[in-house]
Design a protein around this motif. Structure first.
Motif, PDB file in Angstrom:
ATOM      1  N   GLN A 105      -2.511   1.082   2.629  1.00 33.24           N
ATOM      2  CA  GLN A 105      -3.518   0.098   3.007  1.00 33.24           C
ATOM      3  C   GLN A 105      -3.843   0.173   4.495  1.00 33.24           C
ATOM      4  OE1 GLN A 105      -5.570  -2.160   1.495  1.00 33.24           O
ATOM      5  NE2 GLN A 105      -4.983  -1.028  -0.342  1.00 33.24           N
ATOM      6  N   SER A 106      -2.834   0.443   5.310  1.00 33.50           N
ATOM      7  CA  SER A 106      -3.076   0.557   6.745  1.00 33.50           C
ATOM      8  C   SER A 106      -4.034   1.709   7.030  1.00 33.50           C
ATOM      9  CB  SER A 106      -1.749   0.781   7.471  1.00 33.50           C
ATOM     10  OG  SER A 106      -1.947   0.907   8.858  1.00 33.50           O
ATOM     11  N   ARG A 113      -7.534   0.668   5.870  1.00 29.03           N
ATOM     12  CA  ARG A 113      -8.142  -0.278   6.811  1.00 29.03           C
ATOM     13  C   ARG A 113      -8.728   0.441   8.017  1.00 29.03           C
ATOM     14  NH1 ARG A 113      -4.146  -5.634   7.240  1.00 29.03           N
ATOM     15  NH2 ARG A 113      -4.998  -6.718   5.411  1.00 29.03           N
ATOM     16  N   SER A 115      -9.678  -5.295   9.151  1.00 26.35           N
ATOM     17  CA  SER A 115      -8.264  -5.572   9.428  1.00 26.35           C
ATOM     18  C   SER A 115      -7.705  -6.714   8.606  1.00 26.35           C
ATOM     19  CB  SER A 115      -8.082  -5.881  10.921  1.00 26.35           C
ATOM     20  OG  SER A 115      -8.737  -7.092  11.274  1.00 26.35           O
ATOM     21  N   ARG A 116      -8.555  -7.438   7.880  1.00 27.18           N
ATOM     22  CA  ARG A 116      -8.081  -8.529   7.032  1.00 27.18           C
ATOM     23  C   ARG A 116      -8.544  -8.354   5.589  1.00 27.18           C
ATOM     24  NH1 ARG A 116      -4.997  -8.818  10.297  1.00 27.18           N
ATOM     25  NH2 ARG A 116      -4.272 -10.581  11.572  1.00 27.18           N
ATOM     26  N   LEU A 142       2.205  -5.685   6.026  1.00 26.96           N
ATOM     27  CA  LEU A 142       0.949  -4.987   6.296  1.00 26.96           C
ATOM     28  C   LEU A 142       0.351  -5.412   7.627  1.00 26.96           C
ATOM     29  CD1 LEU A 142      -1.371  -3.122   5.475  1.00 26.96           C
ATOM     30  CD2 LEU A 142      -2.306  -5.010   4.102  1.00 26.96           C
ATOM     31  N   ASP A 143       0.321  -6.704   7.880  1.00 26.79           N
ATOM     32  CA  ASP A 143      -0.278  -7.207   9.118  1.00 26.79           C
ATOM     33  C   ASP A 143       0.566  -6.882  10.353  1.00 26.79           C
ATOM     34  OD1 ASP A 143      -2.448  -8.212   7.780  1.00 26.79           O
ATOM     35  OD2 ASP A 143      -1.620 -10.234   7.564  1.00 26.79           O
ATOM     36  N   SER A 144       1.856  -6.584  10.130  1.00 26.43           N
ATOM     37  CA  SER A 144       2.721  -6.264  11.268  1.00 26.43           C
ATOM     38  C   SER A 144       2.626  -4.819  11.710  1.00 26.43           C
ATOM     39  CB  SER A 144       4.189  -6.573  10.908  1.00 26.43           C
ATOM     40  OG  SER A 144       4.697  -5.617   9.979  1.00 26.43           O
ATOM     41  N   LEU A 164       2.172  -8.863   2.529  1.00 22.97           N
ATOM     42  CA  LEU A 164       1.074  -9.131   3.453  1.00 22.97           C
ATOM     43  C   LEU A 164       1.576  -9.240   4.894  1.00 22.97           C
ATOM     44  CD1 LEU A 164      -1.008 -11.650   1.319  1.00 22.97           C
ATOM     45  CD2 LEU A 164      -1.533  -9.243   1.790  1.00 22.97           C
ATOM     46  N   ASN A 165       2.737  -9.858   5.079  1.00 26.95           N
ATOM     47  CA  ASN A 165       3.294  -9.935   6.431  1.00 26.95           C
ATOM     48  C   ASN A 165       3.636  -8.544   6.957  1.00 26.95           C
ATOM     49  OD1 ASN A 165       3.136 -12.722   6.640  1.00 26.95           O
ATOM     50  ND2 ASN A 165       5.183 -13.053   5.757  1.00 26.95           N
ATOM     51  N   ASN A 212     -10.347 -10.362  -0.962  1.00 30.99           N
ATOM     52  CA  ASN A 212     -11.360 -10.234   0.094  1.00 30.99           C
ATOM     53  C   ASN A 212     -12.328 -11.410   0.119  1.00 30.99           C
ATOM     54  OD1 ASN A 212     -10.266  -7.766   0.872  1.00 30.99           O
ATOM     55  ND2 ASN A 212     -11.654  -6.577  -0.434  1.00 30.99           N
TER      56      ASN A 212
END
Length: 395
Positions: free
Chosen positions: A53-54, A57, A69-70, A18-20, A15-16, A139
């Motif tokens: 996933q990016s 999104r 985005s989340r 992906l969010d980065s 998850l880190n 989600n």
């Protein structure tokens, strides 16, 4: 995405990572991104899952806006997911009916369940596929009034719920490279199962907009929904979530906001007449709902030809239910004549629309040999039984 990839992605590292990632722009940078992430020590499977996933999104922004985005997605789940603004309207029906506990049967990635939970209604999202259910749980994690159940919807006891919502799966099994299922008998759950539940308590059923109208139960409110001129769904509503006296409606969502045309049955067609200065192309939801006649009377228009969804009028009336065009020329449908007329006008950009005629717009465009800087819209249709070409410009 399989279950092992999902486990990696749902780890703190996944998850880190992906969010980065920078927002997805194109496939051009994938090789460089893979190389960079692999050098940073991430496993090939995790890198592939995060980049996939990016990309999803970025694709999901059109349906979920900044919430995308989340969220997590599967390819098939995103394809069938309800747009958030439409899901909010679904949820609003349950709230307006005074229902407090909803079962979302066949929830997919949880889009509709999110909208229901956001209205402070208790929702249980039921999803058979293990990976999709895990994604729905992710989600829906921000909502303490939402529960996800990994189960077959046909085996769920619905007696304790006030209302039901079903979105039967209309794609083949899998999370990518799926195809649409065209036979309602192959939906999961089947239409027979969904309609049987609808007879027990207030129920909403989401279907594809092109479904055979003969399958629509007579007691249902049938609402076709379009977003930015794209017909996205047919919603069938039963019991307390259906509105009294309405059996057919077209809900049109766009820059104008939300507008609805509704009736207690299919409308009678308007009279046909001569071509006026303006031509109206009804929104697809109006066409699907067979409310063209009601629209014609609303804008004081007539039909160009029996059974063809084009309207014409001598005056312009602005309406969210149709696109308006000013007719500049009426020509016989003859490729040689059209080519000469378009060349004389210097038209190099041509939007081609057709109804009631067997014409391939792409092939016709090539034959017309367009040149010039001007633009126009060409309608190829039947007028008084004759193939006719209408040259027009958007109003």
């Amino acid at each position: 995405m399989d279950s092992s990839e999902l486990v990696e992605l749902l780890s703190s590292e996944g998850l880190n990572l992906l969010d980065s990632l920078a927002p997805w722009k194109s496939t051009d940078d994938v090789l460089a991104a893979v190389s960079t992430l692999r050098k940073a020590g991430h496993s090939p499977a995790l890198v592939a899952a995060a980049l996939s996933q990016s990309k999803l999104r970025a694709k999901a922004v059109g349906k979920f806006g900044p919430f995308a985005s989340r969220m997590l997605f599967t390819e098939a789940g995103l394809e069938q997911a309800t747009r958030l603004q439409v899901a909010a309207l679904h949820a609003g029906r349950f709230q307006s009916a005074g229902l407090t506990s909803i079962a979302d049967l066949g929830s997919g990635i949880g889009g509709d369940a999110m909208a229901i939970a956001a209205l402070d209604l208790a929702v249980t999202a039921v999803e058979l596929d293990e990976v999709t259910a895990a994604i729905a749980a992710y989600n829906l994690a921000p909502f303490d009034n939402a529960t996800v159940l990994n189960a077959d919807v046909t085996a769920v006891d619905t007696s304790d719920f006030d209302g039901l919502y079903l979105d039967p799966a209309r794609r083949t099994a899998g999370h990518s490279n799926t195809s649409r299922i065209t036979d309602p008998a192959d939906y999961s759950p089947t239409l027979d199962f969904a309609f049987a539940l609808a007879g027990s308590k207030p129920t909403g059923i989401k279907l594809g907009p092109g479904i055979d109208r003969d399958l629509i139960p007579v007691e249902a409110e049938a609402q076709w929904v379009s977003v930015d001129r794209d017909v996205v769904e047919l919603g069938l509503w039963f019991g307390a979530v259906a509105r009294p006296g309405i059996r057919r409606s077209a809900l049109v969502i766009g820059a104008h906001g939300t507008a609805e045309l509704s009736a207690d049955a299919d409308s009678e067609d308007a009279e046909t007449g001569t071509i006026g200065e303006y031509l109206y192309e009804p929104d697809g939801a109006v066409i699907r709902a067979r409310l063209i006649g009601d629209l014609a009377r609303r804008v004081d228009a007539r039909m160009l030809s029996t059974g063809i969804a084009y309207l014409t009028s001598d005056t312009l009336v602005t309406t969210p239910f149709a696109s308006a065009f000013r007719v500049s020329d009426v020509l016989p449908y003859d490729e040689r004549t059209l080519r000469k007329e378009l060349a004389r006008r210097g038209i190099g950009s041509l939007e081609i629309k057709k109804r009631g005629v067997d014409v391939d717009p792409a092939a016709l465009r090539r034959k017309l040999q367009l040149k010039g800087k001007a633009s126009a819209t060409l309608f190829v249709t039947r007028v008084a039984g004759r193939h006719t070409a209408l040259l027009a410009e958007r109003v």
